[in-house]
Write an enzyme that holds these catalytic residues in place. Structure first.
Site, PDB file in Angstrom:
ATOM      1  N   HIS A 279       0.839  -1.200   0.000  1.00  0.00           N
ATOM      2  CA  HIS A 279       0.000   0.000   0.000  1.00  0.00           C
ATOM      3  C   HIS A 279       0.880   1.258   0.000  1.00  0.00           C
ATOM      4  CE1 HIS A 279      -3.288   2.723   1.376  1.00  0.00           C
ATOM      5  NE2 HIS A 279      -2.284   3.291   2.023  1.00  0.00           N
ATOM      6  N   GLU A 280       1.894   1.265   0.867  1.00  0.00           N
ATOM      7  CA  GLU A 280       2.799   2.428   0.938  1.00  0.00           C
ATOM      8  C   GLU A 280       3.546   2.610  -0.376  1.00  0.00           C
ATOM      9  OE1 GLU A 280       2.799   4.601   3.368  1.00  0.00           O
ATOM     10  OE2 GLU A 280       1.283   3.396   4.381  1.00  0.00           O
ATOM     11  N   HIS A 283       1.485   4.479  -2.855  1.00  0.00           N
ATOM     12  CA  HIS A 283       1.545   5.946  -2.758  1.00  0.00           C
ATOM     13  C   HIS A 283       2.733   6.482  -3.538  1.00  0.00           C
ATOM     14  CE1 HIS A 283      -1.709   6.691  -0.077  1.00  0.00           C
ATOM     15  NE2 HIS A 283      -1.217   5.964   0.917  1.00  0.00           N
ATOM     16  N   GLU A 357      -5.913   7.170  -0.924  1.00  0.00           N
ATOM     17  CA  GLU A 357      -5.866   5.929  -0.134  1.00  0.00           C
ATOM     18  C   GLU A 357      -6.508   4.776  -0.902  1.00  0.00           C
ATOM     19  OE1 GLU A 357      -4.072   5.458   2.477  1.00  0.00           O
ATOM     20  OE2 GLU A 357      -3.543   7.573   2.476  1.00  0.00           O
TER      21      GLU A 357
HETATM   22 ZN   LIG Z   1      -2.059   5.234   2.664  1.00  0.00          ZN
END
Ligand SMILES: [Zn+2]
Length: 414
Positions: A279-280, A283, A357
């Site tokens: 997930h990071e 980004h 997100e």
């Molecule tokens: Zn995030």
């Protein structure tokens, strides 16, 4: 002395303060109303007592947040119309010479100091009463004080030179001073991003490379799959201060480091950590970090342009309780009252962040397991006592992350 601008400012302050309190009350009412039952999405995973602890924790934090709002509004009034900024300016009246850069720096540092001192009791209460009561605090008073001293010193070492340069430009660079200040600000932000991970963070935390084993192998494979180059994979001793967990990157270019909180590594299984890290990485890979920097630069350009127009208008100072206009007083007043005028734009930034997100979640599920990410998030919600039932309006206004149930439901469809 009041003028039309005084009333405009008071209206903005009153509206923003009332809205903050109203949203806080809504949040408390909503969370309490849903305290009795775990939402369906989490019924299998989160036991009722954990859900109730999250509700009580959210209520306690929101109450404290509302107190902060009232203290902040009172301080803003005191500094402006109450004449405290003018009083501080007069206090430094004879030395350094009024209008000089040193006088300006002394004025601004005193204002920062007053704000810090006023905020200290609630910070202490938050750490040693609220966080302590819910079992999150790991900080001792000694560590708290050591942090405070270190943060103040680092802030002075990094901030005073910037302050001097800005005041110098304001005094000497002519009409377009705000443009030069903006350029300095952008360069300074980039410099901070470079020195922060290498020089500042190690003053507060210890970083140890992740040990050989399943976690390291999984992360190496994930980095390989996504084509991410990193200069190191570290575990940070976040548990020294709090049991809340997190994962993040620091630095940019080839000097990117991946940092995992020890609390995260100890609570999650390696495949779950992998999913959180994916997930990071999302980004980063989707350029959220670069876009965020560009956006911030654009917003600060607009803000400094506005200050550039206000700085020589007598009504701006008179309207906010300052009788001797000056560059430092303008900075103090402007950055004090600006948040009140911009408060109702908050939902836009929150919406933008929540969109990011969802995008990072989508990225994560195409490079790691969606099921593992769901399991990791559920554990983190429970461990952090994050509310599963936020008030929809409060959430739309403030939350940088989607509400828990929305996020999990969406992940389950991916
Ligand atoms: Zn995030």
């Amino acid at each position: 002395m009041t003028n039309a601008f005084t009333w405009l400012f008071l209206a903005a302050l009153a509206a923003a303060t009332a809205a903050r309190i109203w949203l806080g009350q809504r949040q408390i009412r909503h969370v309490r109303a849903h305290r009795g039952a775990v939402p369906a999405t989490f019924a299998q995973a989160i036991p009722l007592p954990a859900h109730q602890k999250a509700a009580d924790y959210t209520v306690a934090k929101t109450h404290l947040g509302m107190l902060d709002v009232l203290i902040g509004a009172a301080l803003t009034l005191l500094l402006t119309l109450g004449g405290l900024i003018q009083w501080i300016s007069d206090l430094w009246g004879r030395w350094p010479e009024p209008g000089s850069i040193l006088h300006g720096a002394a004025l601004l540092l005193t204002v920062f100091f007053v704000q810090g001192a006023i905020g200290l009791p609630t910070t202490l209460y938050r750490t040693f009463v609220v966080e302590e009561r819910f079992g999150f605090n790991r900080m001792t008073l000694k560590l708290f004080l050591a942090d405070l001293v270190k943060q103040t010193l680092v802030g002075l070492v990094l901030g005073v030179p910037l302050l001097i340069v800005v005041l110098w430009l304001m005094g000497r660079a002519g009409e377009l001073w705000w443009l030069y200040v903006w350029l300095v600000w952008v360069a300074y932000s980039l410099l901070m991003m470079m020195i922060y991970p290498a020089f500042i963070l190690p003053l507060f935390n210890k970083f140890t490379p992740v040990e050989e084993g399943e976690l390291r192998a999984r992360i190496a494979a994930l980095l390989e799959r996504t084509g991410f180059k990193s200069s190191g994979l570290y575990v940070m001793d976040g548990s020294k201060r709090s049991s809340h967990g997190n994962a993040f990157f620091t630095g940019f270019g080839a000097a990117k480091r991946i940092v995992l909180f020890d609390t995260l590594v100890s609570r999650l299984q390696p495949p779950e950590v992998e999913a959180v890290l994916a997930h990071e990485l999302g980004h980063y890979k989707l350029h959220h970090i670069a876009k965020g920097m560009v956006l911030t630069a654009g917003v600060s350009f607009a803000i400094l342009f506005v200050l550039g127009q206000l700085i020589d208008k007598p009504w701006f100072y008179q309207g906010l309780g300052v009788t001797t206009p000056g560059n430092a007083a303008a900075l103090a007043l402007f950055f004090l009252v600006l948040p009140e005028f911009l408060f109702f734009l908050h939902p836009l930034t929150s919406l933008y962040s929540r969109k990011r997100e969802f995008e990072a979640d989508k990225y994560a599920t195409s490079h790691a397991s969606a099921g593992e990410l769901v399991r990791a998030l559920v554990k983190l919600y429970q461990d952090n006592a994050a509310t599963l039932t936020p008030d929809p309006l409060h959430s739309a206004f403030y939350d940088s992350h989607p509400p828990a149930a929305t996020r999990i439901d969406r992940l389950r469809t991916l």
